[in-house]
Design an enzyme around this catalytic site. Structure first.
Site, PDB file in Angstrom:
ATOM      1  N   GLU A  27     -14.049  11.348  10.608  1.00 26.12           N
ATOM      2  CA  GLU A  27     -12.445  10.671  10.427  1.00 26.12           C
ATOM      3  C   GLU A  27     -12.054   8.964   9.976  1.00 26.12           C
ATOM      4  O   GLU A  27     -12.735   8.501   9.325  1.00 26.12           O
ATOM      5  CB  GLU A  27     -11.585  12.353  10.339  1.00 26.12           C
ATOM      6  CG  GLU A  27     -11.387  13.323  10.160  1.00 26.12           C
ATOM      7  CD  GLU A  27     -10.343  13.889  11.525  1.00 26.12           C
ATOM      8  OE1 GLU A  27      -9.771  14.338  10.467  1.00 26.12           O
ATOM      9  OE2 GLU A  27      -9.969  14.124  12.764  1.00 26.12           O
ATOM     10  N   TYR A  59      12.660   1.791  -5.084  1.00 25.19           N
ATOM     11  CA  TYR A  59      11.494   3.257  -5.189  1.00 25.19           C
ATOM     12  C   TYR A  59      10.296   2.325  -4.887  1.00 25.19           C
ATOM     13  O   TYR A  59       9.453   2.925  -3.819  1.00 25.19           O
ATOM     14  CB  TYR A  59      11.053   4.533  -6.028  1.00 25.19           C
ATOM     15  CG  TYR A  59      12.579   4.078  -6.497  1.00 25.19           C
ATOM     16  CD1 TYR A  59      12.621   5.143  -8.261  1.00 25.19           C
ATOM     17  CD2 TYR A  59      14.006   5.205  -5.460  1.00 25.19           C
ATOM     18  CE1 TYR A  59      13.789   5.500  -8.589  1.00 25.19           C
ATOM     19  CE2 TYR A  59      14.982   5.893  -6.678  1.00 25.19           C
ATOM     20  CZ  TYR A  59      14.994   6.017  -7.386  1.00 25.19           C
ATOM     21  OH  TYR A  59      16.064   6.414  -8.128  1.00 25.19           O
ATOM     22  N   GLU A  79       1.441  13.413  13.239  1.00 24.30           N
ATOM     23  CA  GLU A  79       2.734  12.802  13.999  1.00 24.30           C
ATOM     24  C   GLU A  79       3.093  11.378  14.598  1.00 24.30           C
ATOM     25  O   GLU A  79       3.916  10.512  14.149  1.00 24.30           O
ATOM     26  CB  GLU A  79       3.134  13.610  15.445  1.00 24.30           C
ATOM     27  CG  GLU A  79       2.837  14.944  14.909  1.00 24.30           C
ATOM     28  CD  GLU A  79       1.253  15.970  15.970  1.00 24.30           C
ATOM     29  OE1 GLU A  79       1.231  16.772  15.591  1.00 24.30           O
ATOM     30  OE2 GLU A  79       0.566  14.763  15.071  1.00 24.30           O
ATOM     31  N   LYS A 105      -2.872  17.082   5.192  1.00 27.59           N
ATOM     32  CA  LYS A 105      -3.887  16.732   4.749  1.00 27.59           C
ATOM     33  C   LYS A 105      -5.177  17.926   4.523  1.00 27.59           C
ATOM     34  O   LYS A 105      -5.582  18.309   4.941  1.00 27.59           O
ATOM     35  CB  LYS A 105      -4.646  16.794   7.029  1.00 27.59           C
ATOM     36  CG  LYS A 105      -5.827  15.778   7.065  1.00 27.59           C
ATOM     37  CD  LYS A 105      -5.360  14.913   9.081  1.00 27.59           C
ATOM     38  CE  LYS A 105      -7.090  14.647   9.078  1.00 27.59           C
ATOM     39  NZ  LYS A 105      -7.005  14.379  10.467  1.00 27.59           N
TER      40      LYS A 105
END
Length: 128
Positions: A27, A59, A79, A105
């Site tokens: 990863e 935005y 997290e 993910k």
């Protein structure tokens, strides 16, 4: 607690990023896609009445904070990434009362044929 996340909100959905967050070496080396859904709670009555951007929150500015934070410090856990984004939003936008963020993910390193792994954080601005 759910009552605290009511009222006006800005919603950004399916923000796509490519990043290197995760626990495994692959990863970190290869990276992968991430998608972020975001709701931020703030009073939108003034921009609703005035129709002027200067009285509200852009935005585009919200997106820029999310992008900059996502591309900043690499995290192992979704997290932690979510908390970093929440903290950056609270710092950048003093009028934001709460944030709900979902980080998805789709290529998580688990044996799934279809679907995605995700976390969702619900955070309120700390009272002084």
């Amino acid at each position: 607690m759910a009552d605290s996340f009511t009222g006006d909100r800005i919603i950004l959905k399916d923000l796509g990023f490519y990043g290197y967050h995760g626990v495994f070496a692959e990863e970190e080396r290869l990276g992968q896609r991430f998608f972020i859904d975001l709701e931020i709670g703030l009073d939108l009555s003034m921009p609703a009445r005035t129709d002027r951007l200067s009285t509200g929150t852009s935005y585009g500015d919200v997106y820029d904070v999310v992008k900059q934070t996502f591309e900043g410090e690499r995290t192992k856990l979704l997290e932690a990434l979510g908390q970093n984004i929440v903290d950056a939003l609270f710092m950048a936008f003093p009028t934001v009362d709460w944030v709900i963020i979902r980080i998805r993910k789709p290529e998580a390193p688990i044996a799934m044929v279809r679907g995605e792994a995700a976390v969702e954080l619900h955070r309120q601005r700390n009272s002084p």
